[in-house]
Design a protein around this motif. Structure first.
Motif, PDB file in Angstrom:
ATOM      1  N   ASN A   1      51.698  59.983  -7.161  1.00 15.00           N
ATOM      2  CA  ASN A   1      51.809  61.343  -7.704  1.00 15.00           C
ATOM      3  C   ASN A   1      51.146  62.411  -6.842  1.00 15.00           C
ATOM      4  O   ASN A   1      51.046  63.561  -7.256  1.00 15.00           O
ATOM      5  CB  ASN A   1      51.246  61.430  -9.136  1.00 15.00           C
ATOM      6  N   GLN A   2      50.710  62.053  -5.640  1.00 15.27           N
ATOM      7  CA  GLN A   2      50.184  63.059  -4.719  1.00 15.27           C
ATOM      8  C   GLN A   2      51.335  63.928  -4.215  1.00 15.27           C
ATOM      9  O   GLN A   2      52.414  63.427  -3.887  1.00 15.27           O
ATOM     10  CB  GLN A   2      49.490  62.387  -3.539  1.00 15.27           C
ATOM     11  N   THR A   3      51.132  65.232  -4.129  1.00 17.41           N
ATOM     12  CA  THR A   3      52.175  66.125  -3.630  1.00 17.41           C
ATOM     13  C   THR A   3      52.450  65.833  -2.165  1.00 17.41           C
ATOM     14  O   THR A   3      51.536  65.807  -1.345  1.00 17.41           O
ATOM     15  CB  THR A   3      51.755  67.591  -3.795  1.00 17.41           C
TER      16      THR A   3
ATOM     17  N   PRO B   1      56.041  65.081  -6.131  1.00 16.26           N
ATOM     18  CA  PRO B   1      54.995  64.057  -6.091  1.00 16.26           C
ATOM     19  C   PRO B   1      55.538  62.752  -5.523  1.00 16.26           C
ATOM     20  O   PRO B   1      56.713  62.441  -5.665  1.00 16.26           O
ATOM     21  CB  PRO B   1      54.616  63.903  -7.563  1.00 16.26           C
TER      22      PRO B   1
ATOM     23  N   PRO C   1      56.344  58.944  -5.542  1.00 14.69           N
ATOM     24  CA  PRO C   1      56.554  58.006  -6.641  1.00 14.69           C
ATOM     25  C   PRO C   1      55.787  56.709  -6.473  1.00 14.69           C
ATOM     26  O   PRO C   1      55.804  55.860  -7.356  1.00 14.69           O
ATOM     27  CB  PRO C   1      58.064  57.757  -6.582  1.00 14.69           C
TER      28      PRO C   1
ATOM     29  N   LEU D   1      61.663  65.421 -12.590  1.00 14.77           N
ATOM     30  CA  LEU D   1      60.293  65.898 -12.603  1.00 14.77           C
ATOM     31  C   LEU D   1      59.982  66.620 -13.898  1.00 14.77           C
ATOM     32  O   LEU D   1      60.835  67.258 -14.499  1.00 14.77           O
ATOM     33  CB  LEU D   1      60.062  66.865 -11.427  1.00 14.77           C
TER      34      LEU D   1
END
Length: 456
Positions: A44-46, A60, A62, A108
């Motif tokens: 989930n990190q951009t 983000p 996956p 999203l």
């Protein structure tokens, strides 16, 4: 069945594809990467920002892992389902050791299909937001001179990862750097060029570097006589919408000049009361409330032309669009079910939506489904205008500057607060009589807002 796109990849390397962003969108433009090849990312990190026809969306990751390849460049238009990035997944042992099917990436949060007719009005906060001066919907247009809007720096500047890293090291704000990369993205060279010329290194670079040229051979350096800006993102989609409006909607306009002195006095009075002292009450809010009241009397204004069905579709709910000038172009977020909003709710919702749009955080749901729009050009010191009707709507109301002018009041010359209202409308749906009666109704409510109070 295995994914053909991944058949030639090691089992540990997976492709993240552009997910379905909702709203029937089929592609998006890659604005910037937030990561580089070799980086390790968490779940989930951009990893990137993309711009759709509706808004800028942060993507983000996956799954967690190490980035092995970036499959698109900033400025590229990527189709939904097309691969964006390859990541070598970090596998863990245990019951939760699963691999996601990136071919079916979920929609999203906040960008999936929305149910028609469901109000998304935010709850009235216990304390109003502290800063209400930035949005075009809350700037008071009663001054005699336009107030230039000061853009606020955000983290949504298109830039390469190397440029972001270098800018952090040099302490330079990317917001103030013109990008020369794909889609206008800021490159590392752009950041270096932004170093003050007083620096010996920069002085030598400026003295010896040849003037760059644009893709068609025109000079774009310090001696250039023109600047070429690629048309992309919101600007490109606005151009398409306005071209569609001009080509497909037969439009007409009407104007009325209004003595809104009593409305200005009412706003001053309300601002001084305990219940409204902290509200972002502006002339636009009162005009919006007057327009909503007039729409209940003239519902034919809140309609749309259905070309395929050869029908005029009259809407029961008003999704009130507020045109907002942003650094990325014109956006029109709308207040859902605005006809049910009180004056207090309307003030807060307009202010919230405009601030959100200016910050680049408006979602597709905020921007879609408008049924009637108001544009406030008075904040720029302009008295009147002829805006184009948004496709999918039948009319747009234009509010001009509110100024003190000489006016005949009770058979005597007096100084009054005066403004000009204009309406552009789809002449297939709305006749001149209906448009004029609606506009006159809005004007009458502003001239005598005490009658409007019965509808608040």
């Amino acid at each position: 069945m295995p994914d053909p796109a991944n058949q030639d990849l090691p089992d540990s390397v997976l492709e993240f594809r552009l997910p379905d962003l909702g709203e029937g969108l089929t592609d998006a433009e890659l604005v910037s990467w937030a990561v580089e090849v070799g980086d390790t990312v968490e779940l989930n990190q951009t990893i990137a920002e993309v711009e759709t026809a509706k808004a800028v969306v942060s993507l983000p990751s996956p799954f967690a892992g190490r980035i092995t390849e970036l499959l698109a460049e900033p400025g590229d238009t990527v189709a939904v389902g097309a691969p964006l990035i390859r990541i070598e997944q970090q596998r863990k042992t245990g019951p939760d050791d699963t691999v996601r099917d990136t071919g079916r990436t979920s929609v999203l949060v906040g960008y999936g299909p929305d149910h028609e007719g469901v109000s998304r009005r935010r709850a009235t906060p216990a304390e109003p937001p502290p800063d209400v001066s930035r949005s075009i919907g809350t700037v008071d247009n009663t001054t005699t001179e336009p107030r230039p809007a000061t853009p606020e720096p955000t983290e949504r500047v298109a830039a390469t990862p190397a440029a972001r890293k270098l800018a952090r090291e040099l302490g330079i704000d990317l917001w103030f750097i013109a990008g020369s990369g794909p889609g206008g993205a800021v490159t590392a060279d752009d950041v270096r060029d932004a170093v003050p010329v007083s620096s010996p290194r920069q002085a030598e670079r400026a003295a010896t570097a040849p003037a760059p040229t644009d893709p068609v051979g025109g000079i774009t350096g310090p001696t250039a006589r023109e600047v070429r800006t690629p048309i992309s993102g919101i600007r490109k989609r606005t151009a398409t919408a306005m071209l569609t409006s001009a080509r497909t909607i037969p439009q007409a306009s009407a104007f009325v000049t209004v003595d809104c002195t009593v409305s200005m006095e009412l706003l001053d009075h309300l601002r001084g009361t305990a219940s409204c002292a902290e509200l972002p009450l502006t002339p636009l809010v009162l005009v919006a409330k007057a327009a909503l009241a007039a729409l209940t009397d003239f519902p034919g204004i809140n309609a749309v032309w259905d070309e395929a069905g050869q029908e005029i579709v009259t809407k029961h709910s008003v999704n009130l669009g507020i045109a907002v000038a942003t650094d990325r172009g014109l956006l029109v977020p709308n207040v859902k079910e605005a006809q049910t909003a009180s004056l207090r709710e309307l003030a807060r919702e307009i202010d919230w939506l405009a601030d959100t749009a200016r910050a680049g955080k408006a979602t597709p749901a905020d921007l879609r489904g408008g049924t009637f729009t108001i544009t406030n050009i008075g904040v720029f010191g302009v008295d009147a205008g002829v805006p184009l009707v948004n496709p999918g709507e039948a009319a747009i109301l234009c509010l001009g500057a509110i100024r003190k002018r000489p006016w005949v009041f009770r058979d005597e010359l007096a100084v009054r607060w005066v403004t000009t209202l204009g309406i552009s409308f789809d002449h297939r749906i709305i006749d001149g009589e209906l448009a004029s009666r609606f506009l006159a109704c809005v004007a009458a409510l502003l001239e005598d807002p005490l009658t409007l109070l019965t509808r608040l």
